[in-house]
Design an enzyme around this catalytic site. Sequence first.
Site, PDB file in Angstrom:
ATOM      1  CG  ASP A 194      13.758 -18.060  46.415  1.00  0.00           C
ATOM      2  OD1 ASP A 194      12.618 -18.369  45.716  1.00  0.00           O
ATOM      3  OD2 ASP A 194      13.751 -17.437  47.604  1.00  0.00           O
ATOM      4  CD  GLU A 237       9.695 -15.641  45.120  1.00  0.00           C
ATOM      5  OE1 GLU A 237       9.789 -15.858  46.373  1.00  0.00           O
ATOM      6  OE2 GLU A 237       8.639 -15.627  44.262  1.00  0.00           O
TER       7      GLU A 237
END
Length: 334
Positions: A194, A237
């Site tokens: 992440d 993301e």
Amino acid sequence: MTDSLPKLVAHTARALIGAISDPVMLCAGNGTVTATNKAMLVFLQKTGATDSTKIDGMSIFDVFPTNEEQLNKIISLCKSQSGIFPATLQMPDTANSSDQDRIPLQASMLQLNGNRPSHILMRFLTLNSVSKHRFEELNATLRNKNKQLLIEREMARKDAHTGVWQRATLFEELPRYIQTSKDQSTPTSFVVIDLDDFKEINDRYGHPCGDLVLSSVGGLLLKACRSKDKVARIGGEEFAMILPNTRISEAQRACQRIRHNIKETIINYDDQIISITASFGVTEIADGDDSEDVYKRADYALYSAKKAGRDKVVSVAAALDDINIDADDGLSND
């Protein structure tokens, strides 16, 4: 019988078959008929092979019971090599005829379900319409359509911004890697990644800048991985990696190198310098795991990395009682 395929792939496969005027059938690797066109059913009725109006789900060995040896050769050839292969089959009404009266066909293996050969396309050619030149033309047409189908399939499996697998592709393929790890008793690691504080990048510089960051990270991950590793974007993301033949300790070291590379990456956008970091959650596939188990465990490790201050690599064992927060990457920052 094509319901197990991704919707776009199944639709494209049916459209491809329907667009061919010659009799065509699509078979799974075990010989089960999965789709046919109308010309195929008419052809089978005329040759006496079957009077059924639907053969989907039947075995090709039952449709052509006198051709078992030849069918096995065709399937074996298609599974072992790429290309379009000519062959012939004997129909019931030609059983006492010469070899010149056997029905010619073309067979080719397609990759429709995952990144591996899965279905065989068989195209039958009527004797009164086939010449050597025509046969070669049909070969070229089928080869081009096969290439187009594979391109469309790959486009449907990838994320448009990053060029890596999309989430659906990852979770379509992950069970196969889990099963292979079990069958071959080889380690396989799974990683969730992440980007830290990505929302701030979007809020401050705009979504085009965010897209550039995602594209850069996707390219970096692909470059850092081996050819057998798989990378996917599984959220806004968030990325994931499947690392075959890799123990958790090896995966953690690899992720530290990637984490370092991401941290050292400078992205120029509209005369602005964008710096990014990422957090990693690492686990190793264990006996009895399914895709949900593996993902939840890696996600738990990722949460621990975030909680530990971000820009960290955290690994967690199957029992969730062995967490390793690798705070010191051991890499030079010079």
